[in-house]
Write a protein that holds these residues in place. Structure first.
Motif, short mmCIF file in Angstrom:
data_model
loop_
_atom_site.label_atom_id
_atom_site.label_comp_id
_atom_site.label_asym_id
_atom_site.label_seq_id
_atom_site.Cartn_x
_atom_site.Cartn_y
_atom_site.Cartn_z
N GLY A 69 0.93 -1.25 -0.16
CA GLY A 69 -0.01 -0.09 -0.15
C GLY A 69 0.97 1.36 -0.25
N LEU A 70 2.03 1.20 -0.44
CA LEU A 70 3.17 2.25 -0.36
C LEU A 70 3.19 2.78 -1.93
CD1 LEU A 70 5.77 1.31 1.92
CD2 LEU A 70 4.17 2.88 2.51
N THR A 71 3.22 4.25 -1.82
CA THR A 71 3.25 4.68 -3.33
C THR A 71 4.72 5.45 -3.21
OG1 THR A 71 1.01 5.05 -3.60
CG2 THR A 71 2.32 6.30 -5.03
N LEU A 72 5.46 5.31 -4.23
CA LEU A 72 6.76 6.14 -4.61
C LEU A 72 6.38 7.46 -5.19
CD1 LEU A 72 9.88 6.50 -4.22
CD2 LEU A 72 9.98 5.26 -6.23
N GLU A 73 6.37 8.66 -4.33
CA GLU A 73 5.91 9.83 -4.88
C GLU A 73 6.97 10.31 -6.02
OE1 GLU A 73 2.99 10.99 -4.78
OE2 GLU A 73 2.12 9.66 -3.17
N VAL A 88 17.02 10.12 -1.04
CA VAL A 88 16.01 9.71 -0.63
C VAL A 88 14.77 9.13 -1.44
CG1 VAL A 88 16.57 10.78 1.29
CG2 VAL A 88 15.14 12.08 -0.15
N LEU A 89 14.07 8.36 -0.97
CA LEU A 89 12.69 7.97 -1.52
C LEU A 89 11.65 8.58 -0.68
CD1 LEU A 89 13.31 3.85 -1.92
CD2 LEU A 89 13.68 5.88 -3.72
N LYS A 90 10.78 9.17 -1.31
CA LYS A 90 9.58 9.56 -0.73
C LYS A 90 8.47 8.89 -1.07
CE LYS A 90 11.37 14.00 0.54
NZ LYS A 90 11.26 14.55 1.90
N LEU A 91 7.68 8.38 0.23
CA LEU A 91 6.90 7.57 -0.06
C LEU A 91 5.54 8.10 0.97
CD1 LEU A 91 9.10 4.46 1.09
CD2 LEU A 91 8.12 4.56 -1.28
N THR A 92 4.32 7.49 0.44
CA THR A 92 3.22 7.75 1.16
C THR A 92 2.47 6.41 1.21
OG1 THR A 92 2.03 8.34 -0.98
CG2 THR A 92 2.91 10.19 0.47
N ASP A 93 1.76 6.11 2.03
CA ASP A 93 0.94 4.91 2.61
C ASP A 93 -0.44 5.31 2.25
OD1 ASP A 93 -0.34 6.31 4.68
OD2 ASP A 93 1.00 5.06 5.99
N ASP A 107 19.81 3.08 -7.44
CA ASP A 107 18.72 2.03 -6.95
C ASP A 107 17.22 2.94 -7.10
OD1 ASP A 107 19.97 -0.24 -6.31
OD2 ASP A 107 20.31 0.48 -4.28
N ALA A 108 17.39 4.26 -6.62
CA ALA A 108 16.42 5.27 -6.38
C ALA A 108 15.86 5.49 -8.03
CB ALA A 108 16.61 6.40 -5.88
N LEU A 113 12.12 4.44 -12.36
CA LEU A 113 11.64 4.13 -13.72
C LEU A 113 10.35 3.12 -13.70
CD1 LEU A 113 15.35 3.95 -15.33
CD2 LEU A 113 13.22 5.74 -15.84
N ARG A 114 10.40 2.31 -12.88
CA ARG A 114 9.45 1.12 -12.72
C ARG A 114 8.22 1.30 -12.48
NH1 ARG A 114 14.48 -1.01 -12.82
NH2 ARG A 114 14.84 -3.19 -13.87
N THR A 115 8.06 2.72 -11.61
CA THR A 115 6.79 3.30 -10.92
C THR A 115 6.41 4.52 -11.39
OG1 THR A 115 8.16 4.28 -9.28
CG2 THR A 115 7.53 2.02 -8.56
N GLY A 116 7.04 4.81 -12.63
CA GLY A 116 6.83 6.16 -13.17
C GLY A 116 6.77 7.47 -12.22
N SER A 117 7.67 7.17 -11.30
CA SER A 117 7.81 8.31 -10.49
C SER A 117 8.86 9.52 -10.81
CB SER A 117 8.35 7.68 -8.88
OG SER A 117 7.51 6.72 -8.47
#
Length: 200
Positions: A69-73, A88-93, A107-108, A113-117
């Motif tokens: 249920g996490l989104t990589l913003e 850093v990865l900025k995430l929201t639940d 890695d970021a 690229l895979r999440t369209g962030s």
């Protein structure tokens, strides 16, 4: 902050180390980040339109985020410390709570690229680490290279490499037995990245 896009993967001419190139929206500035071969493959797989037959590490990370249920913003490359970029990865639940995780830029980028962030970089980092881009020259070089590849056979390519690097061709053929001193070894190339450029 500046939203960057992945312009591609290049090779350092001196060290042959891969570099991921991030370009700003104007196309006039490009930030090179030195990475290793595995990181380059992860990013290239993220750039590809074809899904791998089995999930790779960053595909799995993206799937885990979704299941949890996490989104990589967005990812933010925010500083350079000791010649190394930091991100850093900025995430929201699912309830909108925000959190962030420290990550290697490579890695970021692969995960973004895979999440369209979005891939963002602080302006001061862009200013410190960017190099000017000549888009017309880049396009012409790429077109020349494509024309060269279209018109050359594998055998001719080997001949061109041998002509440009006779030492490499001689090494591939192997030294004459009497020329090889007992116990001699070719100096190895270490895994450490170049000392000067910032690494991912």
């Amino acid at each position: 902050m500046v939203e960057m896009r992945v312009a591609g993967i290049a090779l350092d001419a001196a060290s042959r180390s891969p570099i991921v190139l991030l370009r700003d929206p104007s196309g006039r500035r490009q930030v090179p980040i030195w990475i290793d071969q595995a990181q380059a493959q992860n990013i290239m797989a993220g750039l590809s339109d074809q899904a791998p037959p089995r999930p790779l590490s960053h595909d799995l990370m993206a799937n885990l985020l979704a299941v949890g249920g996490l989104t990589l913003e967005r990812v933010i490359i925010h500083t350079i410390e000791d010649s190394t970029f930091r991100a850093v990865l900025k995430l929201t639940d699912s309830e909108g709570m925000a959190s962030e995780l420290d990550a290697r830029p490579s890695d970021a980028i692969a995960l973004a690229l895979r999440t369209g962030s979005g891939i963002w970089m602080l302006e001061e980092v862009v200013a410190d680490a960017s190099i000017p881009v000549d888009a017309e020259a880049d396009a012409e070089d790429a077109a020349d290279f494509r024309r060269f590849l279209d018109g050359v056979s594998p055998a001719e390519l080997v001949r061109q490499i041998a002509k440009a690097h006779p030492d490499v061709a001689a090494a591939a053929e192997g030294p004459a037995p009497e020329a090889e001193p007992p116990g001699a070894e070719e100096p190895g190339s270490g895994e450490e990245p170049p000392a000067e450029p910032p690494a991912g």
